[in-house]
Scaffold this motif. Structure first.
Motif, PDB file in Angstrom:
ATOM      1  N   THR A 135       3.707   8.953   0.214  1.00  0.00           N
ATOM      2  CA  THR A 135       3.361   8.030   1.294  1.00  0.00           C
ATOM      3  C   THR A 135       1.860   7.793   1.397  1.00  0.00           C
ATOM      4  N   ARG A 136       1.058   8.662   0.796  1.00  0.00           N
ATOM      5  CA  ARG A 136      -0.391   8.488   0.826  1.00  0.00           C
ATOM      6  C   ARG A 136      -1.005   9.243  -0.344  1.00  0.00           C
ATOM      7  N   PHE A 137      -1.962   8.619  -1.016  1.00  0.00           N
ATOM      8  CA  PHE A 137      -2.562   9.241  -2.186  1.00  0.00           C
ATOM      9  C   PHE A 137      -3.856   8.521  -2.540  1.00  0.00           C
ATOM     10  N   VAL A 138      -4.740   9.265  -3.199  1.00  0.00           N
ATOM     11  CA  VAL A 138      -5.872   8.664  -3.887  1.00  0.00           C
ATOM     12  C   VAL A 138      -5.359   8.164  -5.225  1.00  0.00           C
ATOM     13  N   MET A 139      -5.847   7.045  -5.681  1.00  0.00           N
ATOM     14  CA  MET A 139      -5.358   6.442  -6.919  1.00  0.00           C
ATOM     15  C   MET A 139      -6.476   6.421  -7.957  1.00  0.00           C
ATOM     16  N   TYR A 140      -6.210   7.004  -9.116  1.00  0.00           N
ATOM     17  CA  TYR A 140      -7.134   6.994 -10.249  1.00  0.00           C
ATOM     18  C   TYR A 140      -6.654   5.895 -11.192  1.00  0.00           C
ATOM     19  N   VAL A 141      -7.493   4.866 -11.388  1.00  0.00           N
ATOM     20  CA  VAL A 141      -7.076   3.742 -12.217  1.00  0.00           C
ATOM     21  C   VAL A 141      -8.004   3.613 -13.425  1.00  0.00           C
ATOM     22  N   PHE A 142      -7.390   3.464 -14.579  1.00  0.00           N
ATOM     23  CA  PHE A 142      -8.116   3.320 -15.845  1.00  0.00           C
ATOM     24  C   PHE A 142      -7.456   2.218 -16.661  1.00  0.00           C
ATOM     25  N   ASP A 143      -8.244   1.259 -17.168  1.00  0.00           N
ATOM     26  CA  ASP A 143      -7.745   0.241 -18.082  1.00  0.00           C
ATOM     27  C   ASP A 143      -6.521  -0.460 -17.472  1.00  0.00           C
ATOM     28  N   TYR A 144      -5.352  -0.428 -18.125  1.00  0.00           N
ATOM     29  CA  TYR A 144      -4.157  -1.047 -17.565  1.00  0.00           C
ATOM     30  C   TYR A 144      -3.833  -0.492 -16.176  1.00  0.00           C
ATOM     31  N   GLY A 145      -4.283   0.718 -15.892  1.00  0.00           N
ATOM     32  CA  GLY A 145      -4.027   1.294 -14.578  1.00  0.00           C
ATOM     33  C   GLY A 145      -4.643   0.503 -13.450  1.00  0.00           C
ATOM     34  N   ALA A 146      -5.712  -0.265 -13.738  1.00  0.00           N
ATOM     35  CA  ALA A 146      -6.325  -1.063 -12.670  1.00  0.00           C
ATOM     36  C   ALA A 146      -5.415  -2.202 -12.230  1.00  0.00           C
ATOM     37  N   PRO A 147      -4.938  -3.070 -13.137  1.00  0.00           N
ATOM     38  CA  PRO A 147      -4.030  -4.120 -12.657  1.00  0.00           C
ATOM     39  C   PRO A 147      -2.722  -3.594 -12.091  1.00  0.00           C
ATOM     40  N   VAL A 148      -2.231  -2.479 -12.611  1.00  0.00           N
ATOM     41  CA  VAL A 148      -1.035  -1.868 -12.014  1.00  0.00           C
ATOM     42  C   VAL A 148      -1.375  -1.335 -10.623  1.00  0.00           C
ATOM     43  N   GLY A 149      -2.472  -0.593 -10.528  1.00  0.00           N
ATOM     44  CA  GLY A 149      -2.838   0.033  -9.271  1.00  0.00           C
ATOM     45  C   GLY A 149      -3.206  -0.951  -8.180  1.00  0.00           C
ATOM     46  N   PHE A 150      -3.924  -2.022  -8.534  1.00  0.00           N
ATOM     47  CA  PHE A 150      -4.291  -2.992  -7.504  1.00  0.00           C
ATOM     48  C   PHE A 150      -3.073  -3.764  -7.002  1.00  0.00           C
ATOM     49  N   ARG A 151      -2.088  -3.944  -7.856  1.00  0.00           N
ATOM     50  CA  ARG A 151      -0.833  -4.530  -7.363  1.00  0.00           C
ATOM     51  C   ARG A 151      -0.163  -3.593  -6.359  1.00  0.00           C
ATOM     52  N   LEU A 152      -0.161  -2.295  -6.648  1.00  0.00           N
ATOM     53  CA  LEU A 152       0.416  -1.337  -5.695  1.00  0.00           C
ATOM     54  C   LEU A 152      -0.363  -1.351  -4.386  1.00  0.00           C
TER      55      LEU A 152
ATOM     56  N   GLY B 167     -11.794   0.536 -15.375  1.00  0.00           N
ATOM     57  CA  GLY B 167     -10.667  -0.283 -14.951  1.00  0.00           C
ATOM     58  C   GLY B 167     -11.218  -1.530 -14.284  1.00  0.00           C
ATOM     59  N   ASN B 168     -10.994  -2.678 -14.856  1.00  0.00           N
ATOM     60  CA  ASN B 168     -11.749  -3.874 -14.489  1.00  0.00           C
ATOM     61  C   ASN B 168     -11.056  -4.732 -13.437  1.00  0.00           C
ATOM     62  N   ALA B 169     -11.881  -5.375 -12.570  1.00  0.00           N
ATOM     63  CA  ALA B 169     -11.384  -6.335 -11.586  1.00  0.00           C
ATOM     64  C   ALA B 169     -12.385  -7.462 -11.362  1.00  0.00           C
ATOM     65  N   TYR B 170     -13.311  -7.641 -12.312  1.00  0.00           N
ATOM     66  CA  TYR B 170     -14.361  -8.649 -12.183  1.00  0.00           C
ATOM     67  C   TYR B 170     -14.609  -9.291 -13.541  1.00  0.00           C
ATOM     68  N   THR B 171     -14.870 -10.585 -13.537  1.00  0.00           N
ATOM     69  CA  THR B 171     -15.111 -11.278 -14.811  1.00  0.00           C
ATOM     70  C   THR B 171     -16.361 -10.759 -15.501  1.00  0.00           C
ATOM     71  N   GLU B 172     -17.334 -10.229 -14.738  1.00  0.00           N
ATOM     72  CA  GLU B 172     -18.533  -9.676 -15.368  1.00  0.00           C
ATOM     73  C   GLU B 172     -18.195  -8.500 -16.283  1.00  0.00           C
TER      74      GLU B 172
END
Length: 293
Positions: free
Chosen positions: A100-117, A133-138
């Motif tokens: 029900t609550r957690f810190v999320m470690y996102v790497f590479d594909y984990g970023a788009p998966v994690g941000f969807r969650l 884990g990217n979320a910016y065009t830069e």
């Protein structure tokens, strides 16, 4: 006495698929901070094995293999694989475990998966650890932009993706940009390639490659989510990542000015070379950021 993590290795069924995961069992399991670790391409939960050993005696660390990766089942219904579907299955995994609550470690594909969650369940996110884990065009290199531009049916596109599924390409993702390749164990890319070469594994990877543009299209949505919710955030980044270079790390500070940022002289798989530096940062962050619901 030296604290050594006890780690369980189990499967759980989600939507008819057996999902493999690793879970540390700290002595104070009922009170320990919880962290969900989301791996990247072309790897699986084993990429976190050393981090789990280092921290799992104090924290409950849970690392699944996505469907179609590692020891998990591969979807076989013929439906094209996508990041939306991948995130949905990981969301189901979280539900099955009752997290029900957690810190999320996102790497590479984990970023788009994690941000969807995170967009689906913002109340569950106690904090973020972002590592390449990217979320910016830069944060998109020329190589990444070329990868994202690939489309089904375009001559040579599928062949280009299949070239990324070879041993040379897999090993290259580990060693490219590394400050000292001697610190990178060959076990990672060897195991990754073992799973990539299993029957039925190529097509899900091709589907995800063709779908990667859907992540870039959602960057503005995820950036708005970060500004709105301002989760406590630790950013650790390999500077010489061939796909997601250093500007992608700094870009997060526009929306999360209070985020803690650490840049390392390495490439994509920063944990392989800099675990002794990153693990204490993660432990300190968990101690400060964890606030149970």
């Amino acid at each position: 006495m030296t604290a050594v993590a006890r780690t369980l290795h189990r499967h759980i069924e989600v939507d008819g698929l057996q999902i493999f995961y690793r879970e540390s069992v700290p002595d104070n399991a009922d009170e320990a901070p919880v962290m969900l670790l989301l791996h990247g391409f072309p790897s699986a939960s084993h990429q976190f094995r050393r981090l789990i050993d280092a921290l799992g005696s104090r924290y409950r660390l849970i690392a699944p293999d996505y469907p179609g990766f590692g020891h998990s089942d591969t979807p076989a219904d013929g439906t094209p694989y996508s990041f939306d579907r991948l995130a949905g299955l990981v969301d189901g995994f979280v539900e099955r475990l009752g997290l029900t609550r957690f810190v999320m470690y996102v790497f590479d594909y984990g970023a788009p998966v994690g941000f969807r969650l995170a967009a689906r369940h913002p109340e569950r996110i106690a904090g973020l650890v972002i590592q390449n884990g990217n979320a910016y065009t830069e944060g998109l290199s020329d190589a990444a932009r070329g990868f994202i531009a690939l489309r089904p049916g375009v001559p040579g596109a599928e062949e280009t993706i299949r070239g990324l599924l070879t041993l040379a390409a897999t090993r290259g993702q580990y060693e490219s940009g590394a400050g000292d390749p001697r610190l990178i164990a060959p076990d990672g890319w060897t195991l990754d390639q073992h799973f990539l070469d299993q029957p039925g594994r190529a097509q899900p990877q091709i589907d995800l490659a063709f779908d990667y543009h859907s992540n870039v299209e959602r960057y503005p949505e995820w950036q708005a989510w970060l500004r709105r919710h301002t989760p406590p955030t630790l950013i650790t980044w390999g500077r010489d990542d061939m796909f997601f270079p250093e500007p992608g790390a700094h870009a997060y500070l526009r929306d999360l000015p209070d985020a803690e940022l650490h840049i390392f002289e390495t490439g994509h798989f920063a944990l392989e070379e800099y675990l002794p530096d990153i693990a204490p940062l993660v432990a300190d962050f968990l101690d400060r950021a964890w606030k149970p619901a």
